[in-house]
Write an enzyme that holds these catalytic residues in place. Structure first.
Site, PDB file in Angstrom:
ATOM      1  N   LEU A 195     -44.655  53.493  54.600  1.00 51.55           N
ATOM      2  CA  LEU A 195     -44.417  51.929  54.565  1.00 51.55           C
ATOM      3  C   LEU A 195     -42.880  51.651  53.574  1.00 51.55           C
ATOM      4  CD1 LEU A 195     -47.749  50.078  54.194  1.00 51.55           C
ATOM      5  CD2 LEU A 195     -46.464  50.589  56.126  1.00 51.55           C
ATOM      6  N   CYS A 196     -42.359  52.988  53.057  1.00 56.44           N
ATOM      7  CA  CYS A 196     -41.173  52.910  52.529  1.00 56.44           C
ATOM      8  C   CYS A 196     -40.195  52.700  53.360  1.00 56.44           C
ATOM      9  CB  CYS A 196     -40.863  54.220  51.757  1.00 56.44           C
ATOM     10  SG  CYS A 196     -41.751  54.143  50.294  1.00 56.44           S
ATOM     11  N   HIS A 197     -38.910  52.140  52.663  1.00 61.40           N
ATOM     12  CA  HIS A 197     -37.686  51.635  53.613  1.00 61.40           C
ATOM     13  C   HIS A 197     -36.636  53.015  53.462  1.00 61.40           C
ATOM     14  CE1 HIS A 197     -39.235  47.664  52.605  1.00 61.40           C
ATOM     15  NE2 HIS A 197     -38.651  47.148  53.582  1.00 61.40           N
TER      16      HIS A 197
ATOM     17  N   MET B  11     -39.979  54.792  44.573  1.00 56.72           N
ATOM     18  CA  MET B  11     -40.675  55.653  45.306  1.00 56.72           C
ATOM     19  C   MET B  11     -40.084  57.036  45.384  1.00 56.72           C
ATOM     20  SD  MET B  11     -43.766  54.455  45.516  1.00 56.72           S
ATOM     21  CE  MET B  11     -44.215  56.086  46.268  1.00 56.72           C
ATOM     22  N   GLU B  12     -38.627  56.880  45.419  1.00 46.21           N
ATOM     23  CA  GLU B  12     -37.551  57.828  45.716  1.00 46.21           C
ATOM     24  C   GLU B  12     -37.759  58.684  44.449  1.00 46.21           C
ATOM     25  OE1 GLU B  12     -37.004  55.509  49.045  1.00 46.21           O
ATOM     26  OE2 GLU B  12     -37.126  54.876  46.921  1.00 46.21           O
TER      27      GLU B  12
ATOM     28  N   ASP C 290     -44.982  76.385  43.266  1.00 42.03           N
ATOM     29  CA  ASP C 290     -45.075  77.591  44.220  1.00 42.03           C
ATOM     30  C   ASP C 290     -44.276  78.765  43.700  1.00 42.03           C
ATOM     31  OD1 ASP C 290     -44.901  78.732  46.648  1.00 42.03           O
ATOM     32  OD2 ASP C 290     -42.965  78.244  46.763  1.00 42.03           O
TER      33      ASP C 290
END
Length: 337
Positions: free
Chosen positions: A75-77, A111-112, A126
């Site tokens: 749902l992120c733009h 969010m980014e 990793d």
């Protein structure tokens, strides 16, 4: 009680319509850490892991992750990111991660920044799993955000989420060196819009790099966004922040006011020395309202937005910096030579 923004009245997931929101400069800073062993920390700092270039690989992965956030989080733009930075530090048994994301648009970049931290942390895992398969990624969280309707937000410290211990920040080229950090901020509406060339920021970056500083920037902001620019420059607590531009008497010149709002103590003699040096050759330099001071452990200095003004500022600052920064750090002599 506030409503969840991504749920409609029927309880279905939705993408928020941001078309009515105005564009503004937005910055978010997030953090996290990879908890591991002292052995892994020693190997990473010595660049002696089975998979080499651990920090460089994780930094690139974090930046790439931020750019792909809308593909990973449904749902992120999609955002046009203007800047993403990923920085690392060490404690005795962890690698700390701090990421910032910046855009100019109708919605935030929290969010980014969080995705950059998470992807960088997964990449670190990793890279170290051959030595420590039990490593964990912890504390991925938003630290600050700026811009938009709500302005500045900062994570409150509570007993349940105390401030993390200060990491030892490193420069990837020399992890064991005690490298001073700096940020260069350019206040120019024309440069930010791409209608003018930046004739001062790159000069300052080259000068500071030549003195051995690890430099962020030039961070370019329109005059109206200089407060956000200073927040961007200061969020990693660099040793030194040098701004250029926005010090005159024009109605849009706001760098001194923005600087005064973030510093704790002024250094009036530094600002006056820069003015006097300029005025000796160019009387109009007296119109500069630049200030200097301390924002926590960071020294902040305003320089004019002209190449000549920057040249004068460099000439004044260079012989002062070592002693000034040593004093701010709690050392340095108070005696006259």
């Amino acid at each position: 009680m506030s409503e969840l923004s991504h749920v409609d009245r029927e309880g279905r997931a939705r993408m928020v319509d941001v078309s009515a929101k105005s564009d503004s400069t937005r910055i978010a800073v997030a953090a996290g850490e990879l908890r591991t062993t002292a052995e892994v920390i020693a190997l990473v700092r010595a660049d002696d892991m089975p998979k080499a270039d651990v920090l460089s690989t994780a930094r690139i992965a974090g930046i790439s992750g931020a750019k792909k956030t809308s593909e990973l989080i449904p749902l992120c733009h999609q955002l046009a990111l203007s800047s993403v930075t990923v920085e690392f530090g060490f404690t005795e048994t962890s690698i700390t991660i701090e990421a910032s994301a910046k855009t100019k648009g109708p919605t935030g970049v929290e969010m980014e920044a969080l995705t950059a931290v998470a992807v960088a942390g997964l990449t670190l895992h990793d890279m170290v799993k051959a030595v420590d398969p039990a490593a964990t990624i912890d504390g991925v969280r938003l630290l600050t955000k700026d811009g938009g309707k709500h302005g500045h937000w900062e994570r409150p410290e509570t007993e349940d989420s105390p401030a993390a211990p200060a990491p030892v920040r490193v420069h990837p080229a020399d992890p064991d060196a005690a490298i001073r950090t700096a940020a260069v901020v350019v206040a120019s509406t024309g440069v930010a819009a791409g209608t003018r060339a930046d004739t001062t920021g790159p000069v300052l970056v080259e000068w500071l790099a030549g003195l051995g500083y690890s430099v962020r920037g030039p961070l370019v902001y329109a005059d109206a966004d200089i407060t956000v620019g200073l927040a961007d420059a200061l969020h990693l607590s660099p040793s030194l922040v040098v701004t250029t531009g926005g010090t005159g008497a024009s109605p849009t010149d706001a760098t001194p006011e923005a600087t005064l709002s973030v510093i704790d103590r002024e250094l009036p003699g530094v600002a006056e020395a820069i003015r006097q040096r300029g005025t000796a050759k160019f009387p109009l330099a007296a119109l500069s309202r630049g200030v200097a001071g301390l924002a926590g452990s960071s020294v902040v200095v305003n320089l004019p937005g002209s190449p000549g003004g920057v040249k004068d500022g460099v000439a004044v600052l260079e012989p002062l910096l070592d002693h000034l920064l040593a004093q701010v750090a709690g050392g340095g002599s108070h005696d006259n030579p």
